[in-house]
Design a protein around this motif. Structure first.
Motif, mmCIF file in Angstrom:
data_model
loop_
_atom_site.group_PDB
_atom_site.id
_atom_site.type_symbol
_atom_site.label_atom_id
_atom_site.label_comp_id
_atom_site.label_asym_id
_atom_site.label_seq_id
_atom_site.Cartn_x
_atom_site.Cartn_y
_atom_site.Cartn_z
ATOM 1 N N GLY A 79 8.124 15.847 4.347
ATOM 2 C CA GLY A 79 8.016 15.330 2.982
ATOM 3 C C GLY A 79 9.157 14.374 2.666
ATOM 4 N N LEU A 80 10.334 14.758 3.131
ATOM 5 C CA LEU A 80 11.519 13.953 2.848
ATOM 6 C C LEU A 80 11.416 12.585 3.523
ATOM 7 N N PHE A 81 11.007 12.578 4.797
ATOM 8 C CA PHE A 81 10.916 11.301 5.518
ATOM 9 C C PHE A 81 9.798 10.419 4.979
ATOM 10 N N ALA A 82 8.699 11.040 4.495
ATOM 11 C CA ALA A 82 7.643 10.234 3.874
ATOM 12 C C ALA A 82 8.225 9.513 2.659
ATOM 13 N N ALA A 83 9.042 10.228 1.884
ATOM 14 C CA ALA A 83 9.641 9.622 0.685
ATOM 15 C C ALA A 83 10.673 8.551 1.074
ATOM 16 N N LEU A 84 11.476 8.825 2.081
ATOM 17 C CA LEU A 84 12.503 7.856 2.503
ATOM 18 C C LEU A 84 11.843 6.577 3.006
ATOM 19 N N ASP A 85 10.787 6.762 3.808
ATOM 20 C CA ASP A 85 10.101 5.613 4.409
ATOM 21 C C ASP A 85 9.471 4.738 3.327
ATOM 22 N N ALA A 86 8.938 5.385 2.294
ATOM 23 C CA ALA A 86 8.289 4.614 1.227
ATOM 24 C C ALA A 86 9.317 3.885 0.361
ATOM 25 N N ALA A 87 10.523 4.462 0.229
ATOM 26 C CA ALA A 87 11.468 3.921 -0.760
ATOM 27 C C ALA A 87 12.546 3.003 -0.175
ATOM 28 N N ALA A 88 12.892 3.164 1.099
ATOM 29 C CA ALA A 88 14.008 2.376 1.664
ATOM 30 C C ALA A 88 13.519 0.992 2.090
ATOM 31 N N PRO A 89 14.402 -0.011 2.086
ATOM 32 C CA PRO A 89 13.992 -1.340 2.574
ATOM 33 C C PRO A 89 13.469 -1.227 4.006
ATOM 34 N N PRO A 90 12.461 -2.046 4.388
ATOM 35 C CA PRO A 90 11.778 -1.872 5.682
ATOM 36 C C PRO A 90 12.677 -1.977 6.908
ATOM 37 N N GLU A 91 13.776 -2.725 6.817
ATOM 38 C CA GLU A 91 14.654 -2.914 7.983
ATOM 39 C C GLU A 91 15.694 -1.790 8.114
ATOM 40 N N THR A 92 15.839 -0.997 7.075
ATOM 41 C CA THR A 92 16.909 0.004 7.059
ATOM 42 C C THR A 92 16.618 1.150 8.025
ATOM 43 N N VAL A 93 17.587 1.461 8.887
ATOM 44 C CA VAL A 93 17.421 2.572 9.832
ATOM 45 C C VAL A 93 17.440 3.891 9.069
ATOM 46 N N LEU A 94 16.482 4.759 9.394
ATOM 47 C CA LEU A 94 16.469 6.118 8.852
ATOM 48 C C LEU A 94 16.862 7.055 9.987
ATOM 49 N N ALA A 95 18.088 7.563 9.947
ATOM 50 C CA ALA A 95 18.596 8.421 11.021
ATOM 51 C C ALA A 95 18.649 9.853 10.538
ATOM 52 N N SER A 96 18.071 10.761 11.314
ATOM 53 C CA SER A 96 18.129 12.187 10.969
ATOM 54 C C SER A 96 19.216 12.877 11.775
ATOM 55 N N SER A 97 20.005 13.713 11.114
ATOM 56 C CA SER A 97 21.042 14.493 11.818
ATOM 57 C C SER A 97 20.456 15.677 12.572
ATOM 58 N N SER A 98 19.142 15.836 12.541
ATOM 59 C CA SER A 98 18.511 17.061 13.043
ATOM 60 C C SER A 98 19.008 17.519 14.415
ATOM 61 N N SER A 99 19.360 18.801 14.493
ATOM 62 C CA SER A 99 19.827 19.390 15.755
ATOM 63 C C SER A 99 18.667 19.736 16.666
ATOM 64 N N GLY A 100 17.501 19.981 16.067
ATOM 65 C CA GLY A 100 16.441 20.547 16.899
ATOM 66 C C GLY A 100 15.120 19.806 16.877
ATOM 67 N N LEU A 101 14.886 18.972 15.861
ATOM 68 C CA LEU A 101 13.569 18.334 15.759
ATOM 69 C C LEU A 101 13.534 17.050 16.565
ATOM 70 N N LEU A 102 12.363 16.780 17.127
ATOM 71 C CA LEU A 102 12.222 15.573 17.940
ATOM 72 C C LEU A 102 11.854 14.392 17.040
ATOM 73 N N PRO A 103 12.403 13.214 17.332
ATOM 74 C CA PRO A 103 12.150 12.057 16.466
ATOM 75 C C PRO A 103 10.674 11.667 16.396
ATOM 76 N N SER A 104 9.914 11.858 17.504
ATOM 77 C CA SER A 104 8.481 11.522 17.454
ATOM 78 C C SER A 104 7.766 12.359 16.403
ATOM 79 N N ARG A 105 8.218 13.585 16.244
ATOM 80 C CA ARG A 105 7.638 14.468 15.229
ATOM 81 C C ARG A 105 8.049 13.974 13.830
ATOM 82 N N ILE A 106 9.325 13.647 13.672
ATOM 83 C CA ILE A 106 9.820 13.237 12.352
ATOM 84 C C ILE A 106 9.119 11.955 11.894
#
Ligand SMILES: NC(=O)c1ccc[n+]([C@@H]2O[C@H](COP(=O)([O-])OP(=O)(O)OC[C@H]3O[C@@H](n4cnc5c(N)ncnc54)[C@H](O)[C@@H]3O)[C@@H](O)[C@H]2O)c1
Length: 294
Positions: A79-106
Motif C-alpha cells: 500500500g505504501l509503495f503504491a502511494a509513493l509511486d503515485a505521488a513522487a516525481p517519475p524520476e525519483t528513486v524509491l529505495a526500500s530499507s527492507s531487510s527481507g523483502l525482495l524488490p521484485s515483490r515491492i
C-alpha cells in the motif's frame, strides 16, 4: 537535494541523521502519534533542514530521493509503495530499507514507474555503518541503480550492488552462516556463548573489520596468496564444511543461549556496552577512512 524519509522509526531516524549531516533537506513522514517528537529526539546534528508531515503524498511530492523505512510487513509495504509511486516525481528513486523483502515483490505495487524502485538495505545504524546493499528487482532500470549507488557514495557509504535478489540479501546471509555454526557449537556443547564471543571479537573479527574474508585469506597465503591457501588448506576446509552443523532453534537451545548471554554480561549494563561499542566504532571508521587501502 530534498530527501524524503518515509517511516521515522529506528532506521528512518538514523538515515535522517546521515542525510542532514551531508546537508540535505529532509522531509520525514510517519503516521504514528508522537512520531515527530520521537524523531527529533533521536536525530543528532543540525535539524534546521528537517521538516515533518504526517501526509505521505506531501512528503514525497517534490523529493529527489525517497528512503522508505516502514514496518517490515508485505501488505503494508504494498500500500505504501503504491502511494509513493503515485505521488513522487517519475524520476525519483524509491529505495526500500527492507531487510527481507525482495524488490521484485515491492515493485509489483507500483503501477506507474516500477523502474525506479529498488532495495537500499542499510546496516543498523545507517548513520554509522557504511554498507548499503543496493538490490534491483526484475523491472528496475539501470539509471535508478546508478543513481542510488551514486547517492549512497556521496554520503560516504560503501554500497554494493547485488547480482541476484535473495532472501536476506548478502550481508545478513553471511551473518546467518556464522550464527548457524555458533548456535550449533553451543548446541553440541563444544563451546559456550562467551567462548564464541571471545573467539570472534578477539580473533578473526578484528581482521574482518578491516578486510573481508577473501582478502584476509589471500594475505594469509604469503607470496602464493589465495591460490596457495586453497591448494593446501582447501581440502581440510571442505572437510570442515561437511561437518558444520544445521541446528534447530528448539526452546531448549534458545534457553541455553539466553542464559549464557546473561552469564556473559554478568551485570554489565547493555546501555554502557552500546555506548562503548558505538564510540569505538566511530573511531574505527574514522581510522579506516584515513588509510589508503582499507
Ligand atoms: N532495525 C534494523 O536493524 C534494520 C536494519 C536494516 C533494515 N531494516 C528495515 O528498515 C525498515 C524499518 O525498520 P525499523 O527497525 O526502523 O522499524 P520501526 O518499527 O522502528 O519503524 C517503523 C516505522 O514505520 C512507521 N509506519 C507505520 N506505518 C507506516 C506507513 N504507512 N507509512 C510510513 N511509516 C509507517 C511506524 O510508525 C514506525 O515509526 C524495515 O523494513 C526493516 O526491515 C531494519
Amino acid at each position: 537535494m530534498k530527501v524524503a524519509v518515509v517511516g521515522s522509526g529506528v532506521i528512518g531516524a538514523s538515515w535522517t541523521t546521515l542525510f542532514l549531516r551531508y546537508g540535505h533537506e529532509v522531509v520525514a513522514t510517519d503516521p504514528a502519534p508522537g512520531a515527530e517528537d520521537r524523531l527529533r529526539a533521536a536525530v543528532t546534528g543540525d535539524q534546521t533542514l528537517l521538516t515533518f508531515t504526517a501526509d505521505v503524498e506531501e512528503a514525497v511530492a517534490d523529493a529527489g530521493f525517497v528512503q522508505e523505512n516502514g514496518p517490515e510487513r508485505p501488505e503494508l509495504k504494498d500500500g505504501l509503495f503504491a502511494a509513493l509511486d503515485a505521488a513522487a516525481p517519475p524520476e525519483t528513486v524509491l529505495a526500500s530499507s527492507s531487510s527481507g523483502l525482495l524488490p521484485s515483490r515491492i515493485q509489483q505495487a507500483c503501477g506507474a514507474h516500477p523502474e525506479r524502485v529498488l532495495v537500499g538495505h542499510p546496516f543498523n545504524p545507517p548513520h554509522l555503518i557504511p554498507l548499503v546493499e543496493v538490490v534491483p528487482g526484475e523491472r528496475t532500470g539501470e539509471p535508478a541503480v546508478e543513481a542510488a549507488m551514486a547517492f549512497y557514495r556521496s554520503l560516504g557509504r560503501k554500497p554494493i550492488r547485488l547480482r541476484q535478489e535473495l532472501p536476506g540479501h548478502v550481508a545478513n546471509r553471511l551473518q546467518a552462516a556464522l550464527w548457524r555454526e555458533a548456535y550449533s557449537l553451543v548446541d553440541r556443547g563444544a563451546a559456550t556463548v562467551s567462548d564464541i564471543d571471545t573467539a570472534i571479537a578477539h580473533g578473526p573479527g578484528l581482521r574482518w573489520a578491516l578486510l573481508g574474508p577473501f582478502l584476509n585469506q589471500h594475505l594469509s597465503g604469503g607470496a602464493g596468496g589465495i591460490a596457495h591457501v586453497l591448494e593446501h588448506l582447501g581440502p581440510p576446509m571442505e572437510e570442515w564444511w561437511a561437518d558444520l552443523g544445521a541446528p534447530s532453534l528448539t526452546p531448549e537451545l534458545a534457553h541455553r543461549i539466553t542464559d549464557q548471554v546473561a552469564e556473559e554480561l554478568a551485570g554489565t549494563g547493555v546501555e554502557s556496552l552500546v555506548a562503548e561499542r558505538d564510540a569505538l566504532l566511530t573511531h574505527l571508521i574514522e581510522a579506516k577512512n584515513r588509510t589508503e587501502h582499507l
